[in-house]
Each structure stands twice: as structure tokens, then as C-alpha cells.
Design a protein around this motif. Structure first.
Motif, PDB file in Angstrom:
ATOM      1  N   GLY A   1       0.797  -1.236   0.000  1.00  0.00           N
ATOM      2  CA  GLY A   1       0.000   0.000   0.000  1.00  0.00           C
ATOM      3  C   GLY A   1       0.819   1.270   0.000  1.00  0.00           C
ATOM      4  O   GLY A   1       0.270   2.343   0.260  1.00  0.00           O
ATOM      5  N   LEU A   2       2.100   1.197  -0.314  1.00  0.00           N
ATOM      6  CA  LEU A   2       2.948   2.381  -0.332  1.00  0.00           C
ATOM      7  C   LEU A   2       2.913   3.001  -1.721  1.00  0.00           C
ATOM      8  O   LEU A   2       3.306   2.365  -2.696  1.00  0.00           O
ATOM      9  CB  LEU A   2       4.383   2.011   0.056  1.00  0.00           C
ATOM     10  CG  LEU A   2       5.398   3.167   0.100  1.00  0.00           C
ATOM     11  CD1 LEU A   2       5.002   4.175   1.172  1.00  0.00           C
ATOM     12  CD2 LEU A   2       6.807   2.642   0.358  1.00  0.00           C
ATOM     13  N   GLY A   3       2.446   4.248  -1.815  1.00  0.00           N
ATOM     14  CA  GLY A   3       2.337   4.900  -3.110  1.00  0.00           C
ATOM     15  C   GLY A   3       2.828   6.330  -3.111  1.00  0.00           C
ATOM     16  O   GLY A   3       2.542   7.087  -4.040  1.00  0.00           O
ATOM     17  N   THR A   4       3.566   6.709  -2.074  1.00  0.00           N
ATOM     18  CA  THR A   4       4.049   8.084  -1.955  1.00  0.00           C
ATOM     19  C   THR A   4       5.552   8.088  -1.698  1.00  0.00           C
ATOM     20  O   THR A   4       6.037   7.348  -0.830  1.00  0.00           O
ATOM     21  CB  THR A   4       3.342   8.806  -0.791  1.00  0.00           C
ATOM     22  OG1 THR A   4       1.935   8.794  -1.017  1.00  0.00           O
ATOM     23  CG2 THR A   4       3.813  10.249  -0.685  1.00  0.00           C
ATOM     24  N   CYS A   5       6.272   8.906  -2.455  1.00  0.00           N
ATOM     25  CA  CYS A   5       7.712   9.067  -2.213  1.00  0.00           C
ATOM     26  C   CYS A   5       7.936  10.070  -1.089  1.00  0.00           C
ATOM     27  O   CYS A   5       7.236  11.083  -1.000  1.00  0.00           O
ATOM     28  CB  CYS A   5       8.416   9.557  -3.477  1.00  0.00           C
ATOM     29  SG  CYS A   5       8.608   8.290  -4.744  1.00  0.00           S
ATOM     30  N   GLU A   6       8.905   9.797  -0.257  1.00  0.00           N
ATOM     31  CA  GLU A   6       9.218  10.676   0.855  1.00  0.00           C
ATOM     32  C   GLU A   6      10.200  11.754   0.391  1.00  0.00           C
ATOM     33  O   GLU A   6      11.404  11.519   0.291  1.00  0.00           O
ATOM     34  CB  GLU A   6       9.786   9.856   2.015  1.00  0.00           C
ATOM     35  CG  GLU A   6       9.802  10.587   3.340  1.00  0.00           C
ATOM     36  CD  GLU A   6      10.030   9.649   4.502  1.00  0.00           C
ATOM     37  OE1 GLU A   6       9.072   8.958   4.914  1.00  0.00           O
ATOM     38  OE2 GLU A   6      11.175   9.582   4.981  1.00  0.00           O
ATOM     39  N   TYR A   7       9.636  12.913   0.038  1.00  0.00           N
ATOM     40  CA  TYR A   7      10.402  14.064  -0.443  1.00  0.00           C
ATOM     41  C   TYR A   7      11.242  13.658  -1.667  1.00  0.00           C
ATOM     42  O   TYR A   7      10.681  13.232  -2.671  1.00  0.00           O
ATOM     43  CB  TYR A   7      11.247  14.632   0.692  1.00  0.00           C
ATOM     44  CG  TYR A   7      11.797  16.025   0.432  1.00  0.00           C
ATOM     45  CD1 TYR A   7      11.017  16.990  -0.211  1.00  0.00           C
ATOM     46  CD2 TYR A   7      13.091  16.373   0.816  1.00  0.00           C
ATOM     47  CE1 TYR A   7      11.521  18.264  -0.455  1.00  0.00           C
ATOM     48  CE2 TYR A   7      13.594  17.645   0.589  1.00  0.00           C
ATOM     49  CZ  TYR A   7      12.806  18.582  -0.055  1.00  0.00           C
ATOM     50  OH  TYR A   7      13.311  19.835  -0.297  1.00  0.00           O
ATOM     51  N   THR A   8      12.559  13.774  -1.621  1.00  0.00           N
ATOM     52  CA  THR A   8      13.394  13.483  -2.790  1.00  0.00           C
ATOM     53  C   THR A   8      13.828  12.022  -2.867  1.00  0.00           C
ATOM     54  O   THR A   8      14.589  11.652  -3.762  1.00  0.00           O
ATOM     55  CB  THR A   8      14.657  14.370  -2.762  1.00  0.00           C
ATOM     56  OG1 THR A   8      15.370  14.127  -1.539  1.00  0.00           O
ATOM     57  CG2 THR A   8      14.288  15.849  -2.836  1.00  0.00           C
ATOM     58  N   MET A   9      13.353  11.199  -1.937  1.00  0.00           N
ATOM     59  CA  MET A   9      13.763   9.801  -1.901  1.00  0.00           C
ATOM     60  C   MET A   9      13.111   9.009  -3.036  1.00  0.00           C
ATOM     61  O   MET A   9      12.023   9.321  -3.490  1.00  0.00           O
ATOM     62  CB  MET A   9      13.391   9.171  -0.557  1.00  0.00           C
ATOM     63  CG  MET A   9      14.043   9.841   0.635  1.00  0.00           C
ATOM     64  SD  MET A   9      15.832   9.622   0.595  1.00  0.00           S
ATOM     65  CE  MET A   9      16.348  10.823   1.824  1.00  0.00           C
ATOM     66  N   ASP A  10      13.800   7.946  -3.463  1.00  0.00           N
ATOM     67  CA  ASP A  10      13.252   7.050  -4.468  1.00  0.00           C
ATOM     68  C   ASP A  10      12.065   6.280  -3.901  1.00  0.00           C
ATOM     69  O   ASP A  10      11.827   6.280  -2.680  1.00  0.00           O
ATOM     70  CB  ASP A  10      14.319   6.063  -4.956  1.00  0.00           C
ATOM     71  CG  ASP A  10      15.385   6.732  -5.807  1.00  0.00           C
ATOM     72  OD1 ASP A  10      15.078   7.772  -6.429  1.00  0.00           O
ATOM     73  OD2 ASP A  10      16.524   6.229  -5.851  1.00  0.00           O
ATOM     74  N   ARG A  11      11.368   5.618  -4.788  1.00  0.00           N
ATOM     75  CA  ARG A  11      10.228   4.809  -4.358  1.00  0.00           C
ATOM     76  C   ARG A  11      10.659   3.721  -3.372  1.00  0.00           C
ATOM     77  O   ARG A  11      11.640   3.017  -3.603  1.00  0.00           O
ATOM     78  CB  ARG A  11       9.558   4.162  -5.567  1.00  0.00           C
ATOM     79  CG  ARG A  11       8.818   5.149  -6.455  1.00  0.00           C
ATOM     80  CD  ARG A  11       8.168   4.441  -7.616  1.00  0.00           C
ATOM     81  NE  ARG A  11       7.216   5.310  -8.296  1.00  0.00           N
ATOM     82  CZ  ARG A  11       6.408   4.911  -9.273  1.00  0.00           C
ATOM     83  NH1 ARG A  11       6.462   3.650  -9.691  1.00  0.00           N
ATOM     84  NH2 ARG A  11       5.564   5.758  -9.846  1.00  0.00           N
ATOM     85  N   GLY A  12       9.923   3.613  -2.286  1.00  0.00           N
ATOM     86  CA  GLY A  12      10.213   2.596  -1.289  1.00  0.00           C
ATOM     87  C   GLY A  12      11.337   2.950  -0.348  1.00  0.00           C
ATOM     88  O   GLY A  12      11.679   2.158   0.531  1.00  0.00           O
TER      89      GLY A  12
END
Length: 630
Positions: free
Chosen positions: A569-580
Motif C-alpha cells: 500500500g505504499l504509493g508516496t515518495c518521501e520528499y526526494t527519496m526514491d520509491r520505497g
């Protein structure tokens, strides 16, 4: 490839929007060189309607992702992950198809259909449109939709594409194959074309039906039950005239029932009505005021700046699913976003931002409604601490196990790295974690084992102190940049006597002109970076990251870790971080939760626990992200 399953512009990417250019060109050309503006006006209307359709989907997506509003009414509690977002990336293909078909119809009928012949409104047209919709659109859609499900070939090669989205979302409504898009054009187009051919069409009718059709499609896929059950109890006939989000969600869940377009009466007539349609809808509405599932872990984040605020999933879902970068075309929205930021400063409270599931543990990100610059305003300090304290107490009250503080929420000058709250509330059941232990571990494990000397800025900060003490025990000479002899000596005395000589105080950047390993905990100007020798690598734990000024050096990202592969259920990037990938302080809280540790992690970093926390992170499947950029 099966015929009519792929879109003709499927390989164009975002260049597909250039297919709207002929319509725009026709508008400009007609107004510039033709006396009859009918062709230009129809092309303009098509462009406006397409824009309104797209904007409507965005508004529904905004509502769907405003979790602090919609969470208690969500039908499917799971999150939309990156895979589904990518699958639905070109959800608007059908709008482009409708624009092309509408322009063809207009060109074919233009001699008979000038702007003067189409009034702004005609009530008879509304009656004709409703009759055509009920007698043609609804039954033909029901029959075709049911056939797509009953015929294995049609479902496998066409309709399964739409049902590949596990969690209904407004963007899911338009995500289909070319064949289904063509069918939808017929279903939505016949009432409009028919009313015009009958001589009772109107401009208001065209706009109204085109927008309402998409509005109801988004409503059915929004995954939020917006209708009150009392409405259907007061007027039972409405149950057969309009479907609900719950009604259509049951179709996506069980697939063998609830095939109607918008009117459940056709499922009743076809004996395909799901018997649980209204009972589940009532259950969801009645449970809206009840406490939902309590998260095991909360990451307490904050805003960075006004532009990055538009990276939120409740603004643009697609942008939020990729690492943040500044997008120039969003600059016109800056003034509005700035006003929203001021409003949040005055009225807003901590809110639910996003969530995911990890090994049956619900992990949520809560947002403190403050932005980076506000943390450095003395007048805002107390208000920010109040927000953080209230969030901690709320987490404690509902039974959260661990709450982790993001970068500025644990600022030493603000609240002593979280010690303020733990000392003020000694009976907290929720464990407050700053995550700096894992942050230090990530940075330290990026440093090659054969390094014998490092240059450390921000040397007397919590992280700087821990890194210096750890490295000196490893026999690494640490050049600690600080003007304070007192603070340096205090840290030096914490080191074992036999390693104290490995800690060296320096007061100027030129002391590191021969050192190729810089650990940056304080922002560096290009001039200060120039002291580093060629081939230097800049490790960093400074927020914001330093500029990549030196072409002959390499720069590390902020300390971060990739979540385990079984995250859901993760569909959002944390600021400039890559997916996951999440910041190390976020990952530190996750490890704390997975390990079930009962202590708070606030204040100074326990150097003896750095290896222990790192090993725990590795054991649970988290991986360090150590990327170098030129």
C-alpha cells in the motif's frame, strides 16, 4: 497483440497531449483568418470540456487522498501502491479519444450545426437526454458490461485491465482498453447526439451531461462512501436510481454482480444485484464515528517548503509517486499554496498524510502543519512544540506503539531531540524515537573500512558527536570542525582514553585540504567546498542537502533506507527519496516497532547501540541506500 486492446498513442508518453494541438490550432486560425467562428468555437468547447473532465478527476483524487477527511468512510482500507499508480498513469486516454471523436462529429455536422442553431439551454433537450440515457445508455452498458464479465476471452483480453487495480480510485474509472473507450464514447455520446438531432440540444446540456457522466463514474470508483444511509431509508426508490461507491466497490470485489452504469434498477431486472449492497453501505456509514484501526507506528513529518507542498498525494497523486523535483509549470500555483500554508499556520492541526502496511503493522505518516522556515522563527517555537506534543499525546491515547520524529521535529534547540516531551510526560506508553541512531549507522556504514581520516562538520551536534566517537574507536582520525574548545573537550572525554588522540579539533576548512572523506553536518557554501581535494566524497546529514558544486567530487544523499520488499500500500515518495526509500529517522522508528523495544530513543545517541540497531535493520530486511551523484 489483441485488436483494440492498446491505445494508438500508447508509446507516445506525455507527447500524446500534442494530439490536442490541431484543435487549438483551429481555434487560433479561425479567429485570425475566418469570418465564421463556428468551427473555432466548437473546437474551443471540446478543449474546455476535456480540461474540465481532467480537472474533475483531479478534484475527486484530492478528496480521496485527503485521508483526514475520508479515512473513516473508506470502503477498501488498503492503500494504492506504486504498481497501481503506474498502471493507471494514462487514465485520461479516454478523454483524448472523446476529443478526437467529438471533433470528427463536429466537422461532419458543421454545416447543419452552427453556434446560432444551438441555444444555451433547452428544457425539452433535458427531457430527451434523460429518456435516451435511460432507454439506451443504461441498458446497453449493462448488457455489454455483463458480457465482458461472462465471456472469458473478452474479460481476459480487455476488461481485466480495468479490474487489475486492486483498490478503486477516481483515476480507475477511466483506466481501460481502447475497445472499452470506444464503447464508452457510444454510451455517453448517443444521448447528446440524439438530443441535437431531435433539434432540442443545447450548449448547457452538452457541458452538463459530459461533466456529470464523468462525475458519477468517479463517484462510483472513489472508495469513499459519501451517501448517508438515511437518504435511502427516507426515499427507498433512490436505491434503484443511483448507485453508491459501496455498490460499485462490491462489483470490483466480487465481479459477478452490480454491472449497472449508474442505475441499480438494471441489476434488479437482470437479477445481478448484490444482496449486500445496501447493508454494507449502511454499515460503513454507521461506523464512520467509530475509532478505526490504530496504527502500530507513526512517523511525524513536517513540510519543507511551499513548492514541495504540492508533492503531497492529496494534491497530485502522480507527482507524489515519484521523487520530488521542482516543476516550473507549477509556479502559478505558488501564491495559492502560500495562502494555504498561512491558513494552516493559524488553524490546522496535525493530520494523517499517508499510510502503508508492513507485516500486518499499520504504519502512518502524520504531518505537522509547519514548513521548514517556521522552525527557525523564535515566535513559532512554542506553537510547533505544542503541535508535536499534542500529536504524541494523541498517539499515546489511541495506543500507538512507536512515534518517530522527522528532521526538524527533533531539533535540539527546539525540544532537545524529543527529551522535552518524555520528561514532561514520564508515563507515556508510546515510545518516542528520534531515529538518529540508525541515521548514524547508515552514515558510518557508507564510509569505506580502509579510511584512516575524515573531516567532520557539525561535529558537536548529536549526530556529529556519535559519528566522531564511533570512528575514533575504529582507529580513524577525526578532524572535528568547531570553534568551541569546551564542547570539543567534552566529547573527547567521552571517548576511551586510548582513542582520545584520534579526535582533533580544527577551526578552519583548510585543515581538511588533504582529506578526501568529508562528513557534512553543517551546510557548506561553494567556497567552503573548494577546500576539499579532487576526488573527495561528501557524506552528509545536513538538511537541506548541500549543492553539488564540485564536478570533480562525489556527493552522497541524505541517510536513507529502503523498506522491506513485503511493504504493502505504499504509493508516496518521501520528499526526494526514491520509491520505497525513507529517511533513516523514519526507518529507525520502523525498526524500533518491529523489534518491540520498550525504551524511548531521545536526546544523545547511545554509541554502543549503533551496531545493534544496524544489525536489527538488516535482520528485518531494510537496506541502506548509498548512491553517489556527480
Amino acid at each position: 497483440m489483441v485488436a483494440f486492446s492498446a491505445w494508438p498513442w500508447g508509446n507516445f508518453g506525455n507527447l500524446k497531449y500534442l494530439l490536442y494541438a490541431p484543435l487549438a490550432a483551429q481555434v487560433v486560425y479561425s479567429w485570425a483568418y475566418e469570418q465564421d467562428y463556428s468551427r473555432a468555437l466548437w473546437c474551443l468547447h471540446i478543449l474546455i470540456i476535456c480540461g474540465l473532465k481532467g480537472f474533475l478527476h483531479v478534484l475527486w483524487s484530492v478528496y480521496n487522498n485527503m485521508l483526514w477527511v475520508s479515512r473513516t468512510l473508506r470502503i477498501n482500507p488498503n492503500g494504492v501502491d506504486f504498481k497501481q499508480i503506474d498502471h493507471e498513469w494514462h487514465w485520461d486516454n479516454y478523454i483524448l479519444l472523446q476529443a478526437i471523436i467529438a471533433s470528427i462529429i463536429c466537422y461532419m455536422s458543421l454545416p447543419l450545426m452552427t453556434m446560432n442553431s444551438i441555444p444555451l439551454w433547452n428544457t425539452k433537450g433535458l427531457v430527451a437526454l434523460i429518456v435516451l440515457h435511460v432507454t439506451f445508455s443504461e441498458p446497453i452498458y449493462y448488457f455489454i458490461h455483463r458480457t465482458f464479465h461472462s465471456n472469458t476471452y473478452l474479460f481476459t483480453h480487455y476488461h481485466s485491465f480495468h479490474h487489475s487495480s486492486p483498490v478503486p480510485h477516481p483515476m480507475t474509472s477511466g483506466n481501460a482498453t481502447l475497445l472499452e473507450g470506444l464503447i464508452l464514447c457510444v454510451v455517453a455520446g448517443v444521448p447528446l447526439v440524439g438530443s441535437c438531432l431531435l433539434g432540442v440540444g443545447s450548449l448547457g446540456l452538452i457541458y452538463g451531461y459530459a461533466i456529470m457522466f464523468d462525475f458519477l463514474r468517479c463517484l462510483g470508483h472513489c472508495n469513499v462512501e459519501i451517501f448517508s444511509h438515511k437518504l435511502f431509508e427516507t426515499l427507498p426508490i433512490l436505491r434503484y436510481l443511483i448507485y453508491t461507491p459501496t455498490y460499485h466497490s462490491l462489483h470490483h470485489h466480487e465481479m459477478g454482480t452490480n454491472f449497472c452504469l449508474f442505475m441499480p434498477i438494471f441489476d434488479v431486472l437482470g437479477n445481478t444485484l448484490n444482496s449486500n449492497s445496501w447493508g454494507l453501505q449502511k454499515k460503513i456509514r454507521l461506523s464512520a464515528g467509530e475509532r478505526k484501526r490504530v496504527p502500530e507506528f507513526v512517523f511525524l513529518a513536517h513540510g519543507v517548503d511551499v513548492m514541495s507542498a504540492m508533492h503531497a498525494p492529496f494534491v497530485f497523486r502522480s507527482f507524489a509517486s515519484i521523487p520530488y523535483t521542482t516543476r516550473i509549470f507549477l509556479l502559478p500555483m505558488w501564491p495559492f499554496t502560500f495562502m494555504v500554508m498561512l491558513g494552516m499556520w493559524v488553524w490546522s492541526k496535525t493530520f494523517l498524510f499517508s499510510f502503508y502496511t508492513l507485516r500486518k503493522n499499520l504504519c502512518q505518516t502524520w504531518g505537522v502543519p509547519r514548513f521548514g522556515f517556521q522552525y527557525f522563527l523564535p515566535v513559532a517555537k512554542q506553537g510547533i512544540n505544542n503541535q508535536i506534543e499534542n500529536a504524541i499525546l494523541r498517539a499515546d491515547n489511541i495506543g500507538v506503539k512507536v512515534i518517530s520524529l522527522a528532521a526538524l521535529n527533533k531539533n535540539e534547540a527546539l525540544n532537545g531531540g524529543g527529551t522535552l516531551f518524555v520528561n514532561k510526560h514520564p508515563d507515556l506508553r508510546v515510545r518516542v524515537v528520534h531515529g538518529n541512531t540508525l541515521t548514524a549507522a547508515v552514515i558510518l556504514n557508507e564510509i569505506p573500512k580502509d579510511v584512516k581520516e575524515v573531516f567532520l562538520t557539525g561535529a558537536t551536534s548529536k549526530l556529529g558527536r556519535a559519528i566522531a566517537l564511533y570512528l575514533c574507536r575504529r582507529g580513524v582520525r577525526v578532524l572535528m570542525l568547531t570553534l568551541s574548545m569546551e564542547r570539543f573537550q567534552k566529547i573527547q572525554k567521552e571517548a576511551p582514553v586510548e582513542f582520545q588522540n584520534y579526535l582533533v579539533q580544527v577551526t578552519k576548512y583548510n585543515a581538511a585540504q588533504n582529506c578526501k572523506t568529508w562528513i557534512v553536518g553543517k551546510w557548506l557554501t561553494p567556497r567552503e567546498q573548494s577546500w576539499a581535494p579532487k576526488g573527495t566524497h561528501f557524506h552528509q546529514f545536513v538538511v537541506p542537502p548541500i549543492l553539488n558544486f564540485r564536478r570533480n567530487c562525489t556527493y552522497g544523499d541524505l541517510a536513507a533506507m529502503r523498506l522491506p520488499e513485503d511493504v504493502q500500500g505504499l504509493g508516496t515518495c518521501e520528499y526526494t527519496m526514491d520509491r520505497g526509500v525513507v529517511h533513516a529517522c523514519h526507518a529507525g522508528g520502523v525498526v524500533h516497532m518491529l523489534e518491540g523495544w520498550e525504551h524511548h530513543e531521545v536526546g544523545a545517541i547511545d554509541v554502543d547501540r549503533i551496531d545493534l540497531v544496524w544489525e536489527a535493520a538488516m535482520r528485518h530486511g531494510l537496506r541502506s541506500v548509498s548512491s553517489l551523484t556527480r
